[in-house]
Write a protein that holds these residues in place. Sequence first.
Motif, PDB file in Angstrom:
ATOM      1  N   ALA A 196       6.708 -21.310  -3.863  1.00 63.95           N
ATOM      2  CA  ALA A 196       6.647 -19.857  -4.019  1.00 63.95           C
ATOM      3  C   ALA A 196       5.866 -19.243  -2.864  1.00 63.95           C
ATOM      4  CB  ALA A 196       5.980 -19.499  -5.339  1.00 63.95           C
ATOM      5  N   SER A 197       6.301 -18.068  -2.435  1.00 64.57           N
ATOM      6  CA  SER A 197       5.602 -17.349  -1.380  1.00 64.57           C
ATOM      7  C   SER A 197       4.311 -16.747  -1.928  1.00 64.57           C
ATOM      8  CB  SER A 197       6.496 -16.235  -0.828  1.00 64.57           C
ATOM      9  OG  SER A 197       5.762 -15.368   0.006  1.00 64.57           O
ATOM     10  N   ALA A 198       3.252 -16.794  -1.107  1.00 67.68           N
ATOM     11  CA  ALA A 198       1.973 -16.210  -1.529  1.00 67.68           C
ATOM     12  C   ALA A 198       2.077 -14.691  -1.637  1.00 67.68           C
ATOM     13  CB  ALA A 198       0.874 -16.591  -0.545  1.00 67.68           C
ATOM     14  N   ALA A 199       3.009 -14.086  -0.886  1.00 68.01           N
ATOM     15  CA  ALA A 199       3.232 -12.635  -0.939  1.00 68.01           C
ATOM     16  C   ALA A 199       4.614 -12.375  -1.537  1.00 68.01           C
ATOM     17  CB  ALA A 199       3.150 -12.037   0.463  1.00 68.01           C
ATOM     18  N   PRO A 200       4.759 -11.403  -2.425  1.00 73.27           N
ATOM     19  CA  PRO A 200       6.069 -11.092  -3.030  1.00 73.27           C
ATOM     20  C   PRO A 200       7.094 -10.743  -1.950  1.00 73.27           C
ATOM     21  CG  PRO A 200       4.298  -9.928  -4.159  1.00 73.27           C
ATOM     22  CD  PRO A 200       3.699 -10.512  -2.923  1.00 73.27           C
ATOM     23  N   MET A 201       8.291 -11.290  -2.053  1.00 74.50           N
ATOM     24  CA  MET A 201       9.350 -11.051  -1.070  1.00 74.50           C
ATOM     25  C   MET A 201      10.521 -10.294  -1.690  1.00 74.50           C
ATOM     26  SD  MET A 201       8.579 -12.241   1.991  1.00 74.50           S
ATOM     27  CE  MET A 201       6.826 -11.913   1.911  1.00 74.50           C
ATOM     28  N   THR A 202      10.252  -9.365  -2.561  1.00 78.63           N
ATOM     29  CA  THR A 202      11.313  -8.592  -3.216  1.00 78.63           C
ATOM     30  C   THR A 202      11.478  -7.239  -2.533  1.00 78.63           C
ATOM     31  OG1 THR A 202       9.726  -7.656  -4.795  1.00 78.63           O
ATOM     32  CG2 THR A 202      10.851  -9.706  -5.425  1.00 78.63           C
ATOM     33  N   ALA A 203      12.624  -6.600  -2.759  1.00 80.24           N
ATOM     34  CA  ALA A 203      12.936  -5.322  -2.110  1.00 80.24           C
ATOM     35  C   ALA A 203      11.905  -4.250  -2.434  1.00 80.24           C
ATOM     36  CB  ALA A 203      14.327  -4.859  -2.535  1.00 80.24           C
ATOM     37  N   SER A 204      11.285  -4.335  -3.598  1.00 85.02           N
ATOM     38  CA  SER A 204      10.306  -3.322  -4.005  1.00 85.02           C
ATOM     39  C   SER A 204       9.034  -3.373  -3.150  1.00 85.02           C
ATOM     40  CB  SER A 204       9.936  -3.497  -5.477  1.00 85.02           C
ATOM     41  OG  SER A 204       9.355  -4.777  -5.701  1.00 85.02           O
ATOM     42  N   HIS A 205       8.889  -4.462  -2.357  1.00 92.18           N
ATOM     43  CA  HIS A 205       7.701  -4.610  -1.522  1.00 92.18           C
ATOM     44  C   HIS A 205       7.999  -4.357  -0.040  1.00 92.18           C
ATOM     45  CE1 HIS A 205       6.464  -6.784  -5.182  1.00 92.18           C
ATOM     46  NE2 HIS A 205       5.239  -6.443  -4.835  1.00 92.18           N
ATOM     47  N   LEU A 206       9.156  -3.755   0.256  1.00 89.44           N
ATOM     48  CA  LEU A 206       9.497  -3.446   1.642  1.00 89.44           C
ATOM     49  C   LEU A 206       8.594  -2.359   2.224  1.00 89.44           C
ATOM     50  CD1 LEU A 206      13.401  -3.574   1.752  1.00 89.44           C
ATOM     51  CD2 LEU A 206      11.822  -4.827   3.238  1.00 89.44           C
ATOM     52  N   LEU A 207       8.120  -1.455   1.361  1.00 86.88           N
ATOM     53  CA  LEU A 207       7.208  -0.411   1.801  1.00 86.88           C
ATOM     54  C   LEU A 207       5.802  -0.722   1.310  1.00 86.88           C
ATOM     55  CD1 LEU A 207       9.336   2.803   1.074  1.00 86.88           C
ATOM     56  CD2 LEU A 207       9.028   1.615   3.255  1.00 86.88           C
ATOM     57  N   PRO A 208       4.780  -0.435   2.118  1.00 83.78           N
ATOM     58  CA  PRO A 208       3.402  -0.690   1.667  1.00 83.78           C
ATOM     59  C   PRO A 208       3.055   0.182   0.474  1.00 83.78           C
ATOM     60  CG  PRO A 208       3.417   0.587   3.695  1.00 83.78           C
ATOM     61  CD  PRO A 208       4.826   0.161   3.466  1.00 83.78           C
ATOM     62  N   ALA A 209       2.282  -0.375  -0.446  1.00 82.63           N
ATOM     63  CA  ALA A 209       1.861   0.389  -1.620  1.00 82.63           C
ATOM     64  C   ALA A 209       1.038   1.591  -1.169  1.00 82.63           C
ATOM     65  CB  ALA A 209       1.041  -0.499  -2.552  1.00 82.63           C
ATOM     66  N   TRP A 210       1.367   2.762  -1.716  1.00 83.81           N
ATOM     67  CA  TRP A 210       0.681   3.974  -1.297  1.00 83.81           C
ATOM     68  C   TRP A 210      -0.571   4.203  -2.128  1.00 83.81           C
ATOM     69  CZ3 TRP A 210       0.366   6.901   2.729  1.00 83.81           C
ATOM     70  CH2 TRP A 210      -0.250   8.155   2.633  1.00 83.81           C
ATOM     71  N   THR A 211      -1.715   4.069  -1.491  1.00 79.55           N
ATOM     72  CA  THR A 211      -2.997   4.331  -2.160  1.00 79.55           C
ATOM     73  C   THR A 211      -3.795   5.344  -1.344  1.00 79.55           C
ATOM     74  OG1 THR A 211      -4.020   2.449  -1.021  1.00 79.55           O
ATOM     75  CG2 THR A 211      -3.076   2.034  -3.203  1.00 79.55           C
ATOM     76  N   GLY A 212      -3.070   6.236  -0.685  1.00 80.33           N
ATOM     77  CA  GLY A 212      -3.718   7.173   0.216  1.00 80.33           C
ATOM     78  C   GLY A 212      -3.553   6.698   1.653  1.00 80.33           C
ATOM     79  N   LEU A 213      -4.151   7.424   2.568  1.00 79.10           N
ATOM     80  CA  LEU A 213      -4.026   7.090   3.986  1.00 79.10           C
ATOM     81  C   LEU A 213      -4.501   5.676   4.308  1.00 79.10           C
ATOM     82  CD1 LEU A 213      -5.129  10.354   5.827  1.00 79.10           C
ATOM     83  CD2 LEU A 213      -2.855   9.329   5.773  1.00 79.10           C
ATOM     84  N   ALA A 214      -5.463   5.195   3.536  1.00 80.24           N
ATOM     85  CA  ALA A 214      -6.018   3.873   3.831  1.00 80.24           C
ATOM     86  C   ALA A 214      -4.978   2.768   3.731  1.00 80.24           C
ATOM     87  CB  ALA A 214      -7.179   3.570   2.881  1.00 80.24           C
TER      88      ALA A 214
END
Length: 492
Positions: A196-214
């Motif tokens: 298994a990949s340590a980081a999710p490799m699904t289409a929903s993870h193509l964009l960085p999670a938005w938690t503000g500018l940071a």
Amino acid sequence: MSAADVPVPDGAATAAATKRVKAVATPRMTWVTLALMTTSSVASLRSSPTMAVYGLACVFLYVVPAIVFLLPTALVSAELASGWEGGVYNWVAQGLSKPLGFLAVWCQFAMTIFYYPSLLAYVASTIAYVVDPSLASNGLYTAIVIMVLYWTGVWVSSRGTGAVAGLASWGLIIGTLIPGALLVVLGFVFLGQGNASAAPMTASHLLPAWTGLASLVLIVNNFLSYSGMEMNAVHVSSLKNPGKEFPRSMFLAVGMVLLIFILPALAISWVVPADQLSLTAGVMQAFDAFFQYFHIGWLTPLIAVGLVAASLGGMLTWLAGPSKGLLMISRQEGYLPPSLQKLNKHGIQQNILVAQGVVTTAIALMYALIPNVSSVYWIFSVITTQVYLIVYLLMFAAAMRLRKLQPNHPRGYRAPALGVLCVVGLLASAAAMVIGFVPSSQFGGGSIWAYIGIVGGGLLLLGVIVPFGFLKASKPEWRDPAVAAAVEEEAA
């Protein structure tokens, strides 16, 4: 006649005039060769851990700056290089003013003050994986390695040795292409065996999670990763048909650069969890994990040697380049005091390198004083980017003004939609500079105001106070009479 209409040769032209050497013919180059040269000067593995933190979203974080920054920089600098010999000093001096031209060439030099500590911190962490992996997060060890390697580099450079050229030229192969390809192959085999990949490799993870500018701050580092395209633009006149071949060459280079950046970053994210990833030692962390899994740990020292050799070759190249450009411009215009313009018996600007080394040493000590090595590395990378972005802001502004002031000036290449390219480049550079003041979501434990103060202070000091201090203090008698006379003769 305005200042923009006066020919202002840069350091390269000054050196040529001083030696009374004139080129009789321009050697030809294929567009594929230029693409490979551009790839070798831009791409590296050093920034891969920075983007691996974002997993699959690193694709987005690499592609966006390539579109809004890399391509505009390449195409705009190609027009400038094909119409005005020299480099960014001459472009900005003719398009805007001589003082702003000095600011541009100064920022090219000044950004290396923070570039060297961050580069050598990466080298220190790589060496640690051969000696003792726990040292990779040891600030004192990192500071000592930075100081020893930097001053060794100054010693080597001050002797004018030609050996560094060979080390730098092999850097792409032994320190980037071979390790990068191996990392990607091991990654695919690792996943192919059902791990298994340590980081999710699904289409929903193509964009960085938005938690503000940071959540998007790490994209700033990619602007510096893509810097250097303007240096290769000087070769545009060597192409048989620049109008068609240069864009073709740049698109190929962009594709290769993206592959070299994206695939290794993904491979790292497959095997090293984001919360365990070191921004300085991430490449070796991934190799170590893969080598342990495949029972080939004996390869670790060989990979480390390749990565270190490539990084040191790059450092030696940077030591010789920007400082020499600053020297030649200062001897021509009197921007630096005579003590900093002196050459040693090998013809090297040793005093500039030593003065830079004193500041670099002070910065290196911060690694020993601040517990989190990754935090220090990131802060220095941001300051480096901020200072270098000033160069691009000036370059894009100068390109627009030169197209307006000198529309009929001979150009070997005319960038399509130059105004649009420059506006996009200006907005992207300005946005990156603003975002750089927002602490990354990876470093939420520290003081926001301390972070802003360090980044803003570094930018203000290196990008504004020091260069304008030199400009205000400059005197006509600081000019080198021989160089100034040679430049005037060359311009005539």
